[in-house]
Design an enzyme around this catalytic site. Structure first.
Site, mmCIF file in Angstrom:
data_model
loop_
_atom_site.group_PDB
_atom_site.id
_atom_site.type_symbol
_atom_site.label_atom_id
_atom_site.label_comp_id
_atom_site.label_asym_id
_atom_site.label_seq_id
_atom_site.Cartn_x
_atom_site.Cartn_y
_atom_site.Cartn_z
ATOM 1 C CG ASP A 139 -5.574 1.148 3.136
ATOM 2 O OD1 ASP A 139 -5.182 0.991 1.967
ATOM 3 O OD2 ASP A 139 -6.506 0.481 3.616
ATOM 4 C CG ASN A 146 -2.348 -0.355 0.889
ATOM 5 O OD1 ASN A 146 -2.931 0.195 -0.045
ATOM 6 N ND2 ASN A 146 -2.915 -1.292 1.635
#
Length: 317
Positions: free
Chosen positions: A227, A175
């Site tokens: 993320d 990510n």
């Protein structure tokens, strides 16, 4: 522009009442003044013209996790089985067509450009975007996160249509890709609960080679999991703190200098957009259990700083 102490976070109602299962990869298209994003398990690409509230959906044959555009508007999509070139068909703007497309996304197919040799089954691409020079970078992951399998890797797809060998391997849940404004620093994260790391690399802009990997921020010392990310015009790195309902902003030196709460518990990725690139759009995930009314929706916040235009893929798809 001075940053507001507690900027207002608004849900973008025009994005639709039905929440995304896994909303990811927001991309602002300056030429269209429109935001695109994906819903991974729903296999959809979604488009919203923010000012007119015009919303469109396209359905792909397989899961789509990340997207970028070339200069002609063709989509470069990281999916389950590889990288694809996808032409989003034109959609009529009359009232009847608008009513139909609200419930029936247009089906599209893609042309496969390249695919890595996956080391095991049940893998797909995950986070991806272009560097400042227009090379497309994307990582892979095992879809069953509970397996904690470090079979994921990061790949580069260049303007000549060549997919690299793994550049960074041993990733569980890749990510957080991003580049500094001058393109000389690359960021990457692993959002798995066993990792929660953000790394920085020195980046050779001429060759597209990262080096000198080091820990930029260890989110075991902060809230949530790292993320998707965005970099602002000051060179600061914004990361979605998944499982914590927050956005975190780190300075180029890796110091946390801002934290903004969002209504969704699992913010997934953020991107700057709007007329002046001063709105931070945030996609989110709807958890399988215990979801609140905001989970899976799109949000907008004016953080008091602007972003940078999203680079287009340098090749022709």
């Amino acid at each position: 522009m001075s940053a507001p102490a507690n900027p207002r976070v608004e849900r973008v109602e025009a994005a639709g009442q039905a929440p995304a299962l896994v909303g990811e990869s927001p991309v602002w298209r300056v030429a269209e003044q429109a935001l695109y994003w994906v819903d991974i398990p729903a296999q959809k690409i979604v488009r919203l013209v923010v000012e007119t509230r015009e919303r469109s959906e396209w359905l792909l044959p397989e899961k789509v996790a990340c997207i970028a555009f070339d200069r002609r508007g063709t989509v470069l999509a990281g999916c389950e089985t590889g990288l694809f070139a996808v032409t989003l068909s034109e959609i009529s703007t009359d009232a009847t067509a608008q009513a139909v497309r609200a419930s029936e996304p247009v089906e599209v197919t893609g042309r496969k450009l390249a695919a890595p040799v996956f080391p095991c089954g049940d893998m797909r691409f995950n986070d991806g975007r272009c560097d400042r020079q227009g090379r497309f970078w994307a990582g892979t992951m095992v879809q069953d996160m509970a397996a904690a399998n470090p079979a994921g890797a990061l790949f580069r797809f260049d303007a000549q249509g060549v997919l690299s060998a793994p550049i960074v391997d041993g990733l569980i849940t890749q990510n957080g890709l991003g580049w500094s404004p001058d393109g000389k620093t690359m960021y990457l994260s692993d959002s798995h609960p066993l990792r929660k790391q953000i790394w920085a690399f020195d980046y050779e802009v001429e060759t597209g080679k990262p080096s000198n990997r080091r820990v930029f921020a260890d989110l075991n010392h902060y809230v949530g999991r790292p993320d998707g990310a965005a970099v602002d015009s000051d060179g600061c790195y914004w990361i979605c703190a998944n499982d914590a309902g927050a956005l975190l902003r780190f300075t180029p030196q890796g110091k946390l200098d801002r934290q903004i709460a969002v209504p969704a518990i699992k913010p997934a990725m953020c991107a700057f957009g709007g007329r002046n690139l001063d709105t931070l759009f945030v996609t989110s995930i709807r958890p399988g259990a215990g979801a609140n009314e905001h989970d899976g929706h799109l949000f907008a916040v004016r953080p008091g700083v602007s972003g940078l235009p999203e680079p287009e893929f340098a090749g022709e798809l």
